[in-house]
Design an enzyme around this catalytic site. Structure first.
Site, PDB file in Angstrom:
ATOM      1  N   LYS A 271       0.862  -1.186   0.000  1.00  0.00           N
ATOM      2  CA  LYS A 271       0.000   0.000   0.000  1.00  0.00           C
ATOM      3  C   LYS A 271       0.890   1.225   0.000  1.00  0.00           C
ATOM      4  CE  LYS A 271      -3.979   2.073   0.376  1.00  0.00           C
ATOM      5  NZ  LYS A 271      -3.635   2.801  -0.867  1.00  0.00           N
TER       6      LYS A 271
ATOM      7  N   GLN B 117       7.256   4.084   3.817  1.00  0.00           N
ATOM      8  CA  GLN B 117       5.854   3.650   3.888  1.00  0.00           C
ATOM      9  C   GLN B 117       5.687   2.380   4.743  1.00  0.00           C
ATOM     10  OE1 GLN B 117       3.789   5.646   1.569  1.00  0.00           O
ATOM     11  NE2 GLN B 117       2.116   4.978   2.867  1.00  0.00           N
TER      12      GLN B 117
ATOM     13  N   LYS C  97       5.477   3.695   8.333  1.00  0.00           N
ATOM     14  CA  LYS C  97       4.283   4.536   8.476  1.00  0.00           C
ATOM     15  C   LYS C  97       3.035   3.650   8.542  1.00  0.00           C
ATOM     16  CE  LYS C  97       4.182   7.746   5.471  1.00  0.00           C
ATOM     17  NZ  LYS C  97       3.998   8.713   4.386  1.00  0.00           N
TER      18      LYS C  97
ATOM     19  N   LYS D  62       5.387   1.963  -3.036  1.00  0.00           N
ATOM     20  CA  LYS D  62       5.265   3.286  -3.666  1.00  0.00           C
ATOM     21  C   LYS D  62       5.520   3.110  -5.159  1.00  0.00           C
ATOM     22  CE  LYS D  62       4.494   7.564  -2.334  1.00  0.00           C
ATOM     23  NZ  LYS D  62       3.743   8.090  -1.195  1.00  0.00           N
TER      24      LYS D  62
ATOM     25  N   GLY E 280      -2.826   8.175  -4.350  1.00  0.00           N
ATOM     26  CA  GLY E 280      -2.205   9.386  -4.893  1.00  0.00           C
ATOM     27  C   GLY E 280      -0.969   9.805  -4.114  1.00  0.00           C
ATOM     28  N   ASP E 281      -0.259  10.761  -4.661  1.00  0.00           N
ATOM     29  CA  ASP E 281       0.864  11.434  -4.010  1.00  0.00           C
ATOM     30  C   ASP E 281       1.077  12.697  -4.854  1.00  0.00           C
ATOM     31  OD1 ASP E 281       3.164  10.980  -1.893  1.00  0.00           O
ATOM     32  OD2 ASP E 281       4.221  11.657  -3.669  1.00  0.00           O
TER      33      ASP E 281
ATOM     34  N   THR F   6      -4.582  13.608   5.071  1.00  0.00           N
ATOM     35  CA  THR F   6      -3.160  13.772   5.396  1.00  0.00           C
ATOM     36  C   THR F   6      -2.939  15.102   6.117  1.00  0.00           C
ATOM     37  OG1 THR F   6      -2.665  12.505   3.410  1.00  0.00           O
ATOM     38  CG2 THR F   6      -0.822  13.624   4.469  1.00  0.00           C
TER      39      THR F   6
ATOM     40  N   ASN G 219      -2.411  19.134  -2.095  1.00  0.00           N
ATOM     41  CA  ASN G 219      -3.425  18.459  -1.279  1.00  0.00           C
ATOM     42  C   ASN G 219      -3.114  18.512   0.224  1.00  0.00           C
ATOM     43  OD1 ASN G 219      -3.960  15.401  -0.028  1.00  0.00           O
ATOM     44  ND2 ASN G 219      -5.729  16.424  -0.917  1.00  0.00           N
TER      45      ASN G 219
ATOM     46  N   SER H 285      -6.975   5.829   3.578  1.00  0.00           N
ATOM     47  CA  SER H 285      -6.997   4.954   2.400  1.00  0.00           C
ATOM     48  C   SER H 285      -7.366   3.526   2.822  1.00  0.00           C
ATOM     49  CB  SER H 285      -5.630   4.924   1.721  1.00  0.00           C
ATOM     50  OG  SER H 285      -5.519   5.979   0.796  1.00  0.00           O
TER      51      SER H 285
END
Ligand code: NDP
Length: 443
Positions: free
Chosen positions: A88, A109, A112, A124, A163-164, A208, A239, A375
């Site tokens: 993820k 990630q 996290k 990622k 997204g990123d 976020t 964002n 998410s």
């Protein structure tokens, strides 16, 4: 193997991947006290396994612009660790994307996602493509070409992109549409960050930024402080930045600056959230246009906001955007809190100064985990064909951020680094993954 020689070995193996090496070293150095206490980590070679991605896919993305010209970009997807769940992590579309960028993001990630307490592994991806200045149809064609390869590697039980930078609801829509076409399956849980109304979670776009501010509030509470009347600066205007600004303002703080890659906006009256959101989220315009409605504001060619006097700073743009000299400016001007909305925005030299000064510092892998947490809640809603209210999602987000804060404090304290959220996040995130890897044997 001694930590120093392990780091040397990983450095040699990944020479030239500076960002990945920076992220890896910060984590491994924090883990020294844990390794001493848990010899099985060394016996099972958990650290060497953890720093080698389980899989890496690199592919060509060829697409045509509106004039018919053919372009070639490079696409990436790294599944770094799946001990806790399906891979993820987001997709980044930006010209700077290369293997080092994607690997550092995927590595961060892992920890996290672990800190959220949810069942998600670390991944990622992205491409060296810039959607900026491209028409909707060009972005659509790019996303379709990207998905022509990516679809083989993803799925709701395998790998779930989101997204990123450069990838928002528009891009996720194009990606999902093509995934559905290629696979003949309406498998909603394969991508998150979808539009509300067709499987996207309420509260995902805010998550976020809001989560980062919830984390900052928890840190402030340890010193009996709040954000009320605090002067804040936020970098970026995408964002994460937009919704961090909104939450700070809701809580009584005053945000006087934000930025984009070619300059920054200073508004002594406080950034007007509605104008900012309209310009950036809806009209996709540049910050310079803000001045038409707010003539007291100023646009500066300097993209950094760190020399503006503030009580709290929220880097929400990109990696290594706070260098040593920026940290010096922030501290000189009395900044008492830095909380990272972006991934690895603080260079190690700057981090050292913040630690020495004893200010509150929230590392991205803890403070910006709200996005991936929501998410995962989106995946949960999709699995049950449910749609939760904004308040329910926001409430869950707040609980998760409080939990991450507690975890960081607990593990920092437990391993001799009281109040050090970097050490606490690295150790807390690591231990859960290491336990799962140990239980699952050598794979
Ligand atoms: P967006 O693409 O929405 O926005 C990025 C913003 O940062 C843009 O305003 C961009 O300006 C600006 N920017 C980029 N480089 C610089 C720079 N060198 N100096 C100043 N501004 C710059 O991305 P997101 O808001 O989604 O992501 C921002 C950060 O947050 C990234 O580090 C990302 O990895 C991280 N993050 C994002 C999550 C999410 O849910 N979206 C989740 C967790 C972390 P311009 O328009 O000029 O390019």
């Amino acid at each position: 193997m001694k930590m120093e020689s392990l780091i040397g070995k990983i450095r040699d193996k990944n020479a030239g991947q500076a960002l990945f090496l920076q992220a890896m070293e910060e984590v491994l150095e924090s883990l020294e006290p844990v390794i001493q206490e848990h010899p099985e980590i060394e016996n099972l070679n958990i650290l060497e396994r953890l720093t080698e991605p389980e899989r890496q896919v690199i592919f060509r993305v060829a697409w045509q612009d509106d004039s018919g010209k053919v372009h070639v970009n490079r696409g990436f997807r790294i599944g770094f660790n799946s001990a806790l769940g399906p891979y993820k992590g987001g997709l980044r579309f930006h010209p700077s994307v290369d293997l080092s960028v994607v690997k550092f993001l995927a590595f961060e990630q892992i920890f996290k996602n672990s800190l959220t307490g949810l069942q998600i592994g670390g991944a990622k991806g992205g491409a060296d493509f810039s959607p900026r200045g491209r028409s909707d149809t060009e972005v659509m064609r790019f996303c379709q070409s990207f998905m022509n390869e990516l679809y083989r590697h993803i799925g709701d039980q395998t790998d779930v992109p989101a997204g990123d930078i450069g990838v928002g609801a528009r891009e996720i829509g194009f990606l999902f549409g093509h995934y559905k076409k290629l696979t003949n399956r309406y498998e909603l849980g394969t991508l998150t960050g979808k539009g509300e109304g067709w499987g996207g979670s309420e509260g995902r776009k805010e998550a976020t930024g809001f989560g980062c501010i919830y984390f900052a509030l928890e840190m402030l509470e340890t010193r009996n402080e709040t954000l009320e009347d605090k002067t804040c600066v936020v970098s970026g205007s995408g964002n994460v930045a937009i919704y961090a600004i909104r939450k700070i303002q809701e809580l009584g703080g005053r945000v006087v600056a934000c930025s984009q890659s070619d300059g920054s906006l200073y508004d002594p009256n406080g950034i007007d959230f509605q104008t900012l959101r309209m310009l950036k989220e809806i009209e996709r315009k540049r910050l310079q246009e803000y001045l038409e409605l707010h003539p007291d504001a100023e646009f500066r060619e300097d993209r950094k906001v760190w020399d503006i006097a503030c009580d709290a700073a929220f880097p929400c743009a990109t990696q290594n955007e706070i260098l040593k000299e920026d940290a010096e400016s922030l501290l000189k001007n009395g900044c008492q809190l830095v909380c990272e909305g972006a991934n690895m925005p603080t260079h190690p030299d700057a981090l050292r100064l913040f630690r020495d000064a004893g200010i509150l510092f929230g590392p991205g892998k803890a403070a910006n985990a709200g996005g991936v947490a929501v998410s995962a809640l989106e995946m949960q809603q999709n699995a049950g064909w449910e749609s939760w209210s904004f308040d329910r999602v926001d409430n869950e987000l707040n609980k998760i951020m409080k939990g991450i804060h507690r975890t960081c404090l607990h593990f920092g304290d437990r391993y001799g680094a009281k109040g050090d959220y970097v050490t606490g996040a690295n150790i807390g995130g690591f231990l859960r993954v290491a336990q799962a890897m140990t239980a699952m044997g050598v794979t």
